[in-house]
Scaffold this motif. Structure first.
Motif, PDB file in Angstrom:
ATOM      1  N   LYS A  57      24.758  53.601 -24.536  1.00  0.00           N
ATOM      2  CA  LYS A  57      23.408  53.323 -24.030  1.00  0.00           C
ATOM      3  C   LYS A  57      23.262  53.846 -22.610  1.00  0.00           C
ATOM      4  O   LYS A  57      24.097  53.581 -21.753  1.00  0.00           O
ATOM      5  N   PHE A  58      22.189  54.608 -22.363  1.00  0.00           N
ATOM      6  CA  PHE A  58      21.898  55.097 -21.017  1.00  0.00           C
ATOM      7  C   PHE A  58      21.075  54.043 -20.282  1.00  0.00           C
ATOM      8  O   PHE A  58      19.944  53.746 -20.664  1.00  0.00           O
ATOM      9  N   SER A  81      24.715  63.160 -14.223  1.00  0.00           N
ATOM     10  CA  SER A  81      24.416  62.797 -15.609  1.00  0.00           C
ATOM     11  C   SER A  81      25.453  63.315 -16.589  1.00  0.00           C
ATOM     12  O   SER A  81      25.626  62.754 -17.675  1.00  0.00           O
ATOM     13  N   ASP A  90       8.891  66.676 -18.994  1.00  0.00           N
ATOM     14  CA  ASP A  90       9.825  66.002 -18.078  1.00  0.00           C
ATOM     15  C   ASP A  90      10.572  67.014 -17.223  1.00  0.00           C
ATOM     16  O   ASP A  90      10.799  66.785 -16.023  1.00  0.00           O
ATOM     17  N   GLY A 148      19.563  60.326 -19.668  1.00  0.00           N
ATOM     18  CA  GLY A 148      19.353  60.801 -21.033  1.00  0.00           C
ATOM     19  C   GLY A 148      18.482  62.046 -21.072  1.00  0.00           C
ATOM     20  O   GLY A 148      18.759  62.985 -21.822  1.00  0.00           O
ATOM     21  N   ALA A 149      17.435  62.066 -20.245  1.00  0.00           N
ATOM     22  CA  ALA A 149      16.555  63.241 -20.194  1.00  0.00           C
ATOM     23  C   ALA A 149      17.309  64.468 -19.720  1.00  0.00           C
ATOM     24  O   ALA A 149      17.178  65.558 -20.281  1.00  0.00           O
ATOM     25  N   ASP A 169      19.903  54.382 -17.319  1.00  0.00           N
ATOM     26  CA  ASP A 169      18.852  55.138 -16.638  1.00  0.00           C
ATOM     27  C   ASP A 169      18.397  56.244 -17.577  1.00  0.00           C
ATOM     28  O   ASP A 169      19.174  57.131 -17.932  1.00  0.00           O
ATOM     29  N   GLN A 170      17.145  56.202 -17.990  1.00  0.00           N
ATOM     30  CA  GLN A 170      16.658  57.194 -18.942  1.00  0.00           C
ATOM     31  C   GLN A 170      16.578  58.603 -18.351  1.00  0.00           C
ATOM     32  O   GLN A 170      16.506  59.587 -19.086  1.00  0.00           O
ATOM     33  N   THR A 171      16.608  58.707 -17.015  1.00  0.00           N
ATOM     34  CA  THR A 171      16.667  60.035 -16.399  1.00  0.00           C
ATOM     35  C   THR A 171      17.955  60.735 -16.808  1.00  0.00           C
ATOM     36  O   THR A 171      17.976  61.953 -17.025  1.00  0.00           O
ATOM     37  N   ASN A 210      12.348  57.620 -25.201  1.00  0.00           N
ATOM     38  CA  ASN A 210      13.669  57.014 -25.092  1.00  0.00           C
ATOM     39  C   ASN A 210      14.721  58.019 -25.552  1.00  0.00           C
ATOM     40  O   ASN A 210      14.776  58.380 -26.719  1.00  0.00           O
ATOM     41  N   TYR A 211      15.540  58.486 -24.611  1.00  0.00           N
ATOM     42  CA  TYR A 211      16.562  59.478 -24.932  1.00  0.00           C
ATOM     43  C   TYR A 211      17.868  58.765 -25.274  1.00  0.00           C
ATOM     44  O   TYR A 211      18.447  58.085 -24.438  1.00  0.00           O
ATOM     45  N   GLN A 212      18.318  58.934 -26.514  1.00  0.00           N
ATOM     46  CA  GLN A 212      19.554  58.279 -26.942  1.00  0.00           C
ATOM     47  C   GLN A 212      20.144  59.027 -28.117  1.00  0.00           C
ATOM     48  O   GLN A 212      19.417  59.452 -29.019  1.00  0.00           O
TER      49      GLN A 212
END
Length: 294
Positions: A179-180, A38, A208, A186-187, A182-184, A2-4
């Motif tokens: 908050k993202f 992004s 990733d 954040g990545a 889409d976790q892509t 989880n990228y945050q």
């Protein structure tokens, strides 16, 4: 993973930008040409309603030249002014200044009709952390007017910077959003260094990245570190790994002599090396996101 990452100073930065938006004529949004989607904060779109907009695709020297042109054309088709920028030099700054004047041409004409002449254009420079806002300002002004650094969060507060009699720039801190969805996203932000690396598992992030490279840049890691499929397969077998992605990290570790006691490959040092090399452009000129048409 989880990228945050949303430290407290970003909440203050957003509040400050809202308080000052009425003072500016336009927003210059600095994005990263490697991740044009992004690296655009949706909060800036909301903040900039009714303001003239210029999107700068910075670090275009690190991104795919063909995709650079596609992104500029896409943004222009959406009604934005857009331009590419080489993060290393100030050679394009004359063009950027002209674009800023063109972006505000209607406002300048309205001011002139009301008898207001030689009023400087006021521009808010905004964007995500570590995208090159301060470097852009320093190139534009021709001096070290803004603090720079290679980690996110260098600029903490607002700063007005004069550029002759025609332009005033409001430098603002880099802001992400809480908050993202889409976790892509954040990545991708983590990959270019716009999040605090201390909060990131570099091993997972490097894998990733390798997965992202498969579609358009599959040979980038192989060529950069001079490894082969056989090296990867041997690493998977010898280290009892589950995937070829982990095998690639171990093959890179062996190729660069990044070893633990007992001559075991140092997985994490290899991961950090790959991330550092991607960020510096040593894997080649790479863009991770395509326009909707491509």
């Amino acid at each position: 993973m989880n990228y945050q990452w949303y430290p407290g100073h970003m909440t203050k930065a957003v509040r400050m930008m809202k308080e000052n938006i009425g003072l500016v004529d336009m927003i210059v949004e600095i994005t990263d040409a490697r991740i044009p989607v992004s690296s655009r904060n949706p909060d800036i779109d909301e903040l900039g309603k009714g303001k003239q907009r210029l999107i700068i695709l910075n670090k275009a020297d690190l991104s795919d030249p063909e995709k650079n042109n596609q992104w500029v054309e896409y943004y222009r088709s959406q009604g934005y002014m857009a331009a590419l920028l080489d993060s290393r030099t100030s050679k394009d700054m004359g063009k950027i200044k002209k674009l800023m004047e063109e972006t505000c041409a209607d406002k300048i004409a309205r001011d002139k009709a009301r008898g207001i002449v030689n009023r400087p254009i006021r521009a808010m420079v905004a964007g995500i952390p570590n995208v090159g806002k301060s470097t852009f300002i320093n190139h534009l002004t021709g001096k070290a007017a803004a603090k720079t650094g290679n980690k996110p969060g260098v600029t903490k507060g607002k700063q007005w910077i004069m550029l002759g009699k025609t332009l005033q720039l409001l430098d603002t801190p880099g802001i992400l959003w809480p908050k993202f969805e889409d976790q892509t996203v954040g990545a991708h932000l983590a990959m270019i260094g716009s999040m605090n690396d201390d909060n990131i598992d570099s091993g997972e992030l490097a894998i990733d990245l390798i997965k992202e490279l498969e579609s358009d840049y599959a040979q980038a890691v192989y060529k950069t570190y001079n490894i082969t499929d056989e090296d990867v397969e041997n690493a998977v077998e010898e280290e009892h790994l589950m995937t070829n992605y982990s095998g690639m990290l171990c093959a890179v570790a062996k190729a660069r002599n990044l070893l633990l006691p007992g001559a075991r490959p140092d997985y994490m040092r290899a991961a950090n090396l790959i991330l550092d090399d991607f960020r510096a452009g040593r894997l080649g000129r790479i863009t991770l996101e395509n326009t909707p048409e491509n």
